[in-house]
Enzyme design. Structure first.
Site, PDB file in Angstrom:
ATOM      1  N   GLU A  35      48.965  51.464  64.382  1.00  0.00           N
ATOM      2  CA  GLU A  35      48.124  52.007  63.303  1.00  0.00           C
ATOM      3  C   GLU A  35      46.667  52.060  63.745  1.00  0.00           C
ATOM      4  OE1 GLU A  35      49.409  53.942  60.914  1.00  0.00           O
ATOM      5  OE2 GLU A  35      50.607  52.231  60.257  1.00  0.00           O
ATOM      6  N   THR A  37      45.538  53.846  65.987  1.00  0.00           N
ATOM      7  CA  THR A  37      45.510  53.978  67.444  1.00  0.00           C
ATOM      8  C   THR A  37      45.478  55.447  67.859  1.00  0.00           C
ATOM      9  OG1 THR A  37      47.899  53.757  67.269  1.00  0.00           O
ATOM     10  CG2 THR A  37      46.701  51.832  68.054  1.00  0.00           C
ATOM     11  N   SER A 132      51.972  63.258  53.028  1.00  0.00           N
ATOM     12  CA  SER A 132      52.286  64.434  52.220  1.00  0.00           C
ATOM     13  C   SER A 132      51.448  65.631  52.670  1.00  0.00           C
ATOM     14  CB  SER A 132      52.021  64.141  50.739  1.00  0.00           C
ATOM     15  OG  SER A 132      50.694  63.685  50.572  1.00  0.00           O
ATOM     16  N   GLU A 165      43.336  70.244  58.943  1.00  0.00           N
ATOM     17  CA  GLU A 165      42.915  69.063  58.174  1.00  0.00           C
ATOM     18  C   GLU A 165      41.509  68.602  58.615  1.00  0.00           C
ATOM     19  OE1 GLU A 165      45.719  66.672  56.622  1.00  0.00           O
ATOM     20  OE2 GLU A 165      44.280  65.191  55.943  1.00  0.00           O
ATOM     21  N   ASP A 177      50.330  62.088  62.092  1.00  0.00           N
ATOM     22  CA  ASP A 177      51.098  62.600  60.955  1.00  0.00           C
ATOM     23  C   ASP A 177      51.712  63.959  61.251  1.00  0.00           C
ATOM     24  OD1 ASP A 177      49.817  60.396  59.987  1.00  0.00           O
ATOM     25  OD2 ASP A 177      48.510  61.476  58.616  1.00  0.00           O
TER      26      ASP A 177
END
Ligand code: GLA
Length: 389
Positions: A35, A37, A132, A165, A177
Site C-alpha cells: 500500500e 508503494t 470504483s 484520473e 487500481d
C-alpha cells in the site's frame, strides 16, 4: 446474462429507444498488500473482486456521447467528443466527469472517437477503497474504443485511465487500481511491479478466503492527504538522491537519512514504503509456497506501519482490523486502498467464515454507528466483454 445486465439493457432501451450493440465490464480491486508503494515505483499485490462496472453501448453516426447511470441518477449527460471537454471542477465532481475525462484522454492520444450512447451500472461501493473510479474509467475506455471499432492492449488502457484520473479529475493516484481492473486474471492475485508494469499471477493458498469489510466511513474522492503523502515520498526520494523510494533499502535509508538530515516524519513515511516493498515481495513468495499463516503476518505488519509510520488509518479501520484479528480463523488483517476510511481486507480460514462474518459485523456495530458491510470474494477476471445474449 444475469439480472443486473438485463436491467441495464432495459434502461438503455427505455432511454435511447433501441437495443445496445455492445457491452463491457471492468472490476473493482482489493489490494492484499503493498500500500502506497505504486507511486514510489514499488510492488503491490492486488486481485480483482466480484463487483464491477458494466456499460452497454451503441455507436452513433455523429460525434455526440450520451451517457446515463442507473445508480447515480442525474438523467442523460450529453457532450461532444474532441479536445475541448470542460475540465471537471473538483468541488462538484460527478460520475460523468470520469467518463468525460476518459474520452478527452483518448482524443488527446489522437484516437478518432466516434459518438455513442452509453448506459452504466456499477456495484463497487463508492469511495470505499475498492477502486470504483478505476472500474468506471477502464470500462468507459473499453466501451468508447469498442464503439469506435478500435482496440488497445489492456496495459495501455490502464495507463490512459490513470491519466484521466490524474489530469482530468485531479487525483494524483498511481497505477495500482487501473492496472488491476484492466489486467487481472480470474482466480489469481498478482504481484505488480509498478516500474515495469509486469504482473506475476499466483493462486491464494487452499482453504482460505479473502474477506473485505467496509467501515462505512467515506473519504473524499480527491484527497489532499493522499497527495500530501505522495509529495512527502517524493521529497524523501529526492533527499536520498534517487528517483523513487523503490531504489532504497532499509539499511541504506538509515544511513542516508542521517546524512541527508531528513526530518523525522518524512523518514517514517519512507520507512513504511521501503519495508512495504520488501513485505509485498515476501508475501508473493508465501503465495508461491502456499504459506497462508506467514502471508497473514505480513498483512498485520503492513497495517501496523500504515497506522504508525504512514499515518493513513483511522479509528474505524484500526477497530475493524483489531476485531477481525481477535476472531478464530483470521490469519491477518489490514486496511486496503488509500486509507482514511474505506475497507479492510482479511485472510480467513474457510471453515471459520460462517462465524467470522457475523462476529465482525456485530463487533464493529457495538463500537460505531456506521453501515458496516462484509464481502467474501474470489479473484475475478480483469476487464472485458459483457455477454448481451
Ligand atoms: C489509492 C490510489 C492507488 C494507490 C493506493 C494506495 O487506491 O488510487 O494508486 O496509491 O491508494 O496503495
Amino acid at each position: 446474462m444475469d439480472q443486473r445486465t438485463r436491467n441495464l439493457i432495459k434502461a438503455f432501451i427505455s432511454a435511447y429507444g433501441d437495443r445496445p450493440t455492445l457491452g463491457v465490464r471492468a472490476p473493482g480491486r482489493v489490494n492484499l498488500i503493498g500500500e502506497h508503494t505504486d507511486y514510489n515505483d514499488g510492488f503491490c499485490l492486488p486481485m480483482a473482486i466480484e463487483r464491477d462496472v458494466r456499460i452497454v453501448a451503441r455507436p452513433r453516426k455523429d460525434a455526440t456521447i450520451r451517457v446515463l447511470s442507473l445508480e447515480q441518477g442525474g438523467g442523460l449527460v450529453e457532450f461532444d467528443t474532441g479536445l475541448n471537454i470542460p475540465k471537471a471542477s473538483i468541488a462538484e465532481l460527478r460520475w460523468a466527469d470520469y467518463v468525460k475525462g476518459c474520452v478527452q484522454v483518448l482524443c488527446e492520444e489522437g484516437i478518432r472517437v466516434r459518438g455513442a450512447d452509453l448506459a452504466i451500472t456499477g456495484d463497487v461501493p463508492l469511495g470505499s477503497g475498492l477502486s470504483s473510479s478505476a472500474a468506471l474509467e477502464v470500462a468507459t475506455i473499453h466501451a468508447v474504443l469498442s464503439a469506435s471499432r478500435k482496440a488497445l492492449p489492456a496495459e495501455r488502457i490502464a495507463t490512459l485511465a490513470q491519466r484521466a484520473e490524474n489530469r482530468y479529475v485531479g487525483n494524483n493516484c498511481g497505477i495500482l487500481d487501473q492496472l488491476s481492473s484492466a489486467c487481472a486474471t480470474k482466480g489469481k492475485a498478482m504481484l505488480m511491479d509498478c516500474r515495469t508494469l509486469k504482473l506475476l499471477p499466483a493462486s491464494l493458498p487452499k482453504g482460505v478466503s479473502v474477506v473485505i469489510a467496509d467501515t462505512g466511513k467515506r473519504r473524499g474522492l480527491v484527497d489532499s492527504e493522499y497527495n500530501q503523502r505522495r509529495q512527502q515520498c517524493e521529497a524523501g526520494a529526492k533527499a536520498l538522491g534517487v528517483s523513487h523510494l523503490r531504489d532504497v533499502t532499509l539499511h541504506g535509508l538509515w544511513h542516508a537519512s542521517v546524512k541527508a538530515r531528513i526530518d523525522q516524519q518524512t523518514r517514517r513515511r519512507c520507512e513504511h514504503v521501503v519495508a512495504e516493498n520488501g513485505r509485498t515481495q515476501a508475501a508473493f513468495a508465501c503465495l508461491q509456497a502456499g504459506d497462508a499463516p506467514s502471508f497473514g503476518q505480513l498483512m498485520d505488519q503492513s497495517h501496523a506501519d500504515l497506522r504508525d509510520k504512514f499515518e493513513v488509518t483511522c479509528r474505524e479501520l484500526d477497530d475493524l482490523v483489531a476485531i477481525s484479528r481477535s476472531l478464530p480463523g483470521c490469519l491477518g488483517s489490514r486496511m486496503t486502498g488509500a486509507g482514511f476510511g474505506g475497507c479492510t481486507v482479511s485472510l480467513v480460514q474457510d471453515h471459520c467464515l460462517p462465524t467470522f462474518v457475523p462476529a465482525v459485523t456485530a463487533g464493529y456495530r457495538s463500537l460505531h454507528d456506521l453501515p458496516v458491510a462484509v464481502y467474501v470474494t474470489r479473484a475475478a477476471p480483469g476487464a472485458g466483454r459483457l455477454v448481451l445474449r
